[in-house]
Enzyme design. Structure first.
Site, PDB file in Angstrom:
ATOM      1  N   CYS A   1     -15.209 -17.497 -56.089  1.00  0.00           N
ATOM      2  CA  CYS A   1     -13.901 -17.790 -55.505  1.00  0.00           C
ATOM      3  C   CYS A   1     -12.837 -17.782 -56.599  1.00  0.00           C
ATOM      4  CB  CYS A   1     -13.948 -19.159 -54.827  1.00  0.00           C
ATOM      5  SG  CYS A   1     -12.422 -19.611 -53.997  1.00  0.00           S
TER       6      CYS A   1
ATOM      7  N   HIS B   1     -15.905 -16.957 -45.543  1.00  0.00           N
ATOM      8  CA  HIS B   1     -15.449 -17.641 -46.762  1.00  0.00           C
ATOM      9  C   HIS B   1     -13.947 -17.933 -46.655  1.00  0.00           C
ATOM     10  CE1 HIS B   1     -15.445 -18.153 -51.296  1.00  0.00           C
ATOM     11  NE2 HIS B   1     -14.159 -17.935 -51.053  1.00  0.00           N
ATOM     12  N   GLU B   2     -13.168 -16.920 -46.257  1.00  0.00           N
ATOM     13  CA  GLU B   2     -11.710 -17.095 -46.176  1.00  0.00           C
ATOM     14  C   GLU B   2     -11.327 -18.036 -45.034  1.00  0.00           C
ATOM     15  OE1 GLU B   2     -10.170 -16.269 -48.732  1.00  0.00           O
ATOM     16  OE2 GLU B   2     -11.639 -14.852 -49.527  1.00  0.00           O
TER      17      GLU B   2
ATOM     18  N   HIS C   1     -11.430 -21.512 -46.120  1.00  0.00           N
ATOM     19  CA  HIS C   1     -10.235 -21.942 -46.870  1.00  0.00           C
ATOM     20  C   HIS C   1      -9.158 -22.470 -45.926  1.00  0.00           C
ATOM     21  CE1 HIS C   1     -10.952 -21.164 -51.069  1.00  0.00           C
ATOM     22  NE2 HIS C   1     -11.357 -19.931 -50.829  1.00  0.00           N
TER      23      HIS C   1
END
Length: 183
Positions: free
Chosen positions: A109, A151-152, A155
């Site tokens: 990341c 993953h995004e 966030h």
């Protein structure tokens, strides 16, 4: 409604690092009125991601707590075996279906430099998002691209990849490179 205005010139962005509270916030949805106003920001977001050999980046990673990210898989020094795709801006993205099949694989990341960890993710997903012009897109993603999306999306929900990994699966970037040379 957020009345923030944005400059017509792409801003200079700084990547928020682990420990910055914005990485733990739940990002707010964007209104259609904000899409075009934020176009310079999205251009700068893509430039920042490409400059750091990222394959994705979320707005909160540059201290803008809105539900937007870019998925841009491509081979580079950080991900030499990544499939090639055009950078895709995704506004107000949603995960609408996940496969039962999951796979543990390495992630890194831009907000946590120098670290990698093996993270278990769904291998196939269906997603929905809006484009800069407000068009709704529904699509299926597989493999590494599905991993990037998940993953995004994390966030946007205040989650970082280390939260999803076993501590025994954390490695430094230097150790990760050694592992990859042996593989």
């Amino acid at each position: 409604m957020d009345t923030t205005t944005y400059s017509p010139h792409p801003p200079s962005l700084t990547i928020a690092q682990l420990g910055n509270p914005i990485l733990r916030e739940h990002a707010r949805a964007l209104s259609t009125a904000q899409y075009r106003d934020m176009a310079p920001f999205f251009t700068a977001l893509e430039q920042k991601m490409l400059a750091h050999n990222g394959v994705g980046i979320a707005a909160p990673q540059v201290s803008e707590s809105v539900r937007a990210f870019i998925v841009a898989s491509r081979p580079n020094a950080r991900y030499p075996y990544a499939p090639l795709m055009s950078p895709t801006l995704m506004l107000n993205p949603e995960l609408i279906w996940t496969s039962d099949d999951m796979e543990k694989d390495w992630e890194g990341c831009l907000s946590i430099p120098g670290m990698r960890a093996r993270v278990n993710r769904h291998t196939s997903i269906e997603v929905r998002y809006l484009t800069l012009t407000g068009e709704e897109v529904s699509t299926r993603m597989e493999g590494f691209i599905a991993r990037i999306f998940q993953h995004e999306l994390d966030h946007l929900n205040g989650i970082v990849f280390l939260d999803r990994a076993d501590k025994a699966d954390y490695v430094t970037e230097a150790e990760f490179l050694k592992l990859m040379q042996r593989a």
